[in-house]
Structure formats: structure tokens, C-alpha cells
Write a protein that holds these residues in place. Structure first.
Motif, mmCIF file in Angstrom:
data_model
loop_
_atom_site.group_PDB
_atom_site.id
_atom_site.type_symbol
_atom_site.label_atom_id
_atom_site.label_comp_id
_atom_site.label_asym_id
_atom_site.label_seq_id
_atom_site.Cartn_x
_atom_site.Cartn_y
_atom_site.Cartn_z
ATOM 1 N N GLU A 45 11.748 5.101 3.739
ATOM 2 C CA GLU A 45 12.916 5.162 4.473
ATOM 3 C C GLU A 45 13.235 5.877 5.659
ATOM 4 N N ASN A 46 12.461 7.012 5.727
ATOM 5 C CA ASN A 46 12.402 8.112 6.847
ATOM 6 C C ASN A 46 11.420 7.855 7.765
ATOM 7 N N ASP A 47 10.694 6.705 7.573
ATOM 8 C CA ASP A 47 9.437 6.460 8.452
ATOM 9 C C ASP A 47 8.102 6.946 8.069
ATOM 10 N N ASP A 48 8.277 8.052 7.017
ATOM 11 C CA ASP A 48 6.952 8.363 6.483
ATOM 12 C C ASP A 48 6.114 7.193 6.194
ATOM 13 N N LEU A 49 4.675 7.399 5.962
ATOM 14 C CA LEU A 49 3.878 6.358 5.671
ATOM 15 C C LEU A 49 3.145 6.563 4.398
ATOM 16 N N LEU A 50 3.145 5.530 3.406
ATOM 17 C CA LEU A 50 2.479 5.552 2.395
ATOM 18 C C LEU A 50 1.106 4.987 2.550
ATOM 19 N N ILE A 51 0.133 5.413 2.355
ATOM 20 C CA ILE A 51 -1.454 4.820 2.415
ATOM 21 C C ILE A 51 -2.119 4.861 1.178
ATOM 22 N N VAL A 52 -2.643 3.879 0.923
ATOM 23 C CA VAL A 52 -3.423 3.751 -0.318
ATOM 24 C C VAL A 52 -4.864 3.124 -0.175
ATOM 25 N N ASN A 53 -5.872 3.952 -0.313
ATOM 26 C CA ASN A 53 -7.133 3.350 0.158
ATOM 27 C C ASN A 53 -8.010 3.498 -1.371
ATOM 28 N N LYS A 77 -2.388 1.217 -9.554
ATOM 29 C CA LYS A 77 -2.226 0.024 -9.943
ATOM 30 C C LYS A 77 -1.037 0.142 -10.959
ATOM 31 N N LYS A 78 -0.789 1.450 -11.569
ATOM 32 C CA LYS A 78 0.085 1.584 -12.368
ATOM 33 C C LYS A 78 1.730 1.743 -11.746
ATOM 34 N N ASN A 79 1.665 1.928 -10.665
ATOM 35 C CA ASN A 79 2.948 2.110 -9.637
ATOM 36 C C ASN A 79 3.188 0.794 -8.705
ATOM 37 N N LEU A 80 2.430 -0.254 -8.734
ATOM 38 C CA LEU A 80 2.202 -1.293 -7.958
ATOM 39 C C LEU A 80 2.869 -2.282 -8.889
ATOM 40 N N SER A 81 3.772 -3.142 -8.148
ATOM 41 C CA SER A 81 4.663 -4.054 -8.877
ATOM 42 C C SER A 81 3.544 -5.126 -9.478
ATOM 43 N N THR A 82 3.635 -6.129 -10.263
ATOM 44 C CA THR A 82 2.779 -7.155 -10.590
ATOM 45 C C THR A 82 2.728 -8.098 -9.505
ATOM 46 N N ASN A 83 3.582 -8.206 -8.510
ATOM 47 C CA ASN A 83 3.343 -9.347 -7.500
ATOM 48 C C ASN A 83 2.692 -8.648 -6.144
ATOM 49 N N HIS A 86 5.563 -4.217 -4.103
ATOM 50 C CA HIS A 86 6.404 -3.160 -4.143
ATOM 51 C C HIS A 86 5.625 -1.817 -4.858
ATOM 52 N N TYR A 87 5.693 -0.654 -4.296
ATOM 53 C CA TYR A 87 5.120 0.322 -4.959
ATOM 54 C C TYR A 87 6.146 1.418 -5.283
ATOM 55 N N SER A 88 6.291 1.750 -6.362
ATOM 56 C CA SER A 88 7.156 2.920 -6.977
ATOM 57 C C SER A 88 6.686 4.328 -6.729
ATOM 58 N N LEU A 89 7.353 5.041 -5.926
ATOM 59 C CA LEU A 89 6.883 6.569 -5.515
ATOM 60 C C LEU A 89 7.874 7.143 -6.154
ATOM 61 N N LYS A 90 7.454 7.596 -7.575
ATOM 62 C CA LYS A 90 8.311 8.307 -8.338
ATOM 63 C C LYS A 90 8.852 9.684 -7.946
ATOM 64 N N ASP A 91 8.085 10.245 -7.112
ATOM 65 C CA ASP A 91 8.285 11.697 -6.640
ATOM 66 C C ASP A 91 9.431 11.855 -5.659
ATOM 67 N N ARG A 92 9.867 10.613 -5.009
ATOM 68 C CA ARG A 92 10.758 10.381 -4.165
ATOM 69 C C ARG A 92 11.821 9.590 -4.460
ATOM 70 N N ILE A 95 11.510 2.843 -3.815
ATOM 71 C CA ILE A 95 10.602 1.622 -4.115
ATOM 72 C C ILE A 95 10.274 1.228 -2.795
ATOM 73 N N ILE A 96 8.973 0.983 -2.343
ATOM 74 C CA ILE A 96 8.516 0.758 -1.079
ATOM 75 C C ILE A 96 7.901 -0.382 -1.010
ATOM 76 N N ASP A 97 8.146 -1.156 0.034
ATOM 77 C CA ASP A 97 7.814 -2.761 0.274
ATOM 78 C C ASP A 97 6.203 -2.336 0.878
ATOM 79 N N VAL A 98 5.020 -3.025 0.437
ATOM 80 C CA VAL A 98 3.850 -2.584 0.973
ATOM 81 C C VAL A 98 3.209 -4.215 1.360
ATOM 82 N N PHE A 99 2.233 -3.682 2.236
ATOM 83 C CA PHE A 99 1.513 -4.922 2.995
ATOM 84 C C PHE A 99 -0.091 -4.491 3.181
#
Length: 181
Positions: A45-53, A77-83, A86-92, A95-99
Motif C-alpha cells: 500500500e505504501n509503494d514498498d515492493l515485495l520481491i520473491v526470487n 508457497k505457504k503465503n501464496l494463494s492457491t491461484n 495474492h501473497y499474505s505478508l503477515k508481518d504487515r 494481502i498483496i496482489d502479485v505478478f
């Protein structure tokens, strides 16, 4: 084969009439993140960026241009939705839309319908990012920094639409509106 060689072999296409540039009047290169093998990204929401590699999960502070979290042990994978959207960032508690490779496509059109992003496949796996101003119908083809034109490329505007990202398997280019602080 270099991009310019490909462009010169394509007769009567729009690439021959436009320069590949690194910025335009309203957008400029803001930051380059050298991180390999990104699987997906997402804007907070604050424009920070989630990066998963392949190495882990990272949070990039957009204002300070620095990583504020690096987790090399997490199973994303445990925080990524089945579709894979969306990624659930529990620390914050967000729920983040991912691409990306896993995930959907990024936000390619601003809310005011002024700016549109797309990745144009020009030839056999060579892709060039294109930014179009819908109001003037002018387009720019971006010069990438530390990212190849070959392979996959993804793009998307941030939540506030003050930034957009271009990323591939070799890194991330972040662009920023020039009229914001």
C-alpha cells in the motif's frame, strides 16, 4: 543478435520510427535492483515492493532505496494463494496482489487512463517495454538497465501510481514520476 539489428530487419514497424530511450518528460529511472531469478513481485500500500526470487522473500523500501527485510529461509508457497495472485505478508497484515512467473499481470493502466504499460515482443523472445500516453498517443520504448531484452519481462504500476516497475530474470528497474518528491 542485438536489438538494433532486429529493429533494422523489421521493415515498416513502429520501432524504426522511435528511439529506445531511458526516460521521458514525466517519468525517470529511479532505482535499479540487481536481484536474479525473480519469481514474482507485488506492490504494498505504501509503494514498498515485495520481491520473491529463488533465494528468498525481500521487502524493498521504495523511499530509501534499500532492503528492509531479507528472508532466505521462508517457503513463499505457504503465503501464496492457491491461484498465485495474492501473497499474505503477515508481518504487515497485508494481502498483496502479485505478478510475474507465478502470479498475474501487473497493473498496466493508471486510474486516470493517462498512462499504459506493455511489453512488446519484437522478435523471437526479444521484448521491449513500451509506455504510452493515451491522451497524446505518444509512446516511448525504454532502455533497460542491467536487464536483458531476452527472456521474460513483467511490468506494473504501483498502488499510488507514482512508480512503475520493469523486471526480468536479471533484476528490477523502477521508474518514478518526475513531479513527486
Amino acid at each position: 543478435m542485438k536489438i538494433i539489428d532486429i529493429l533494422q530487419t523489421k521493415f515498416n514497424n513502429e520501432f524504426l520510427q522511435k528511439d529506445i530511450i531511458s526516460l521521458n518528460e514525466e517519468w525517470s529511472l529511479y532505482s535499479v535492483i540487481k536481484i536474479n531469478a525473480s519469481i514474482f513481485l507485488g506492490w504494498l500500500e505504501n509503494d514498498d515492493l515485495l520481491i520473491v526470487n529463488v533465494d528468498g522473500v525481500f521487502l524493498y523500501d521504495i523511499r530509501n532505496k534499500d532492503f528492509i527485510m531479507e528472508d532466505y529461509e521462508s517457503d513463499f508457497k505457504k503465503n501464496l494463494s492457491t491461484n498465485n495472485l495474492h501473497y499474505s505478508l503477515k508481518d504487515r497484515n497485508e494481502i498483496i496482489d502479485v505478478f510475474g512467473l507465478r502470479g498475474g499481470g501487473g497493473n498496466l493502466l493508471t486510474v486516470d487512463n493517462k498512462w499504459n504499460l506493455e511489453i512488446v515482443n519484437i522478435y523471437n523472445g526479444y521484448r521491449i517495454p513500451k509506455l504510452t500516453n493515451y491522451r497524446t498517443r505518444q509512446s516511448w520504448f525504454f532502455k533497460l538497465q542491467d536487464i536483458s531484452y531476452e527472456g521474460y519481462l513483467y511490468c506494473g504500476f504501483s498502488k499510488t501510481q507514482n512508480y512503475f516497475v520493469l523486471f526480468g530474470d536479471q533484476g528490477v528497474n523502477i521508474f518514478k514520476k518526475t513531479n513527486i518528491e
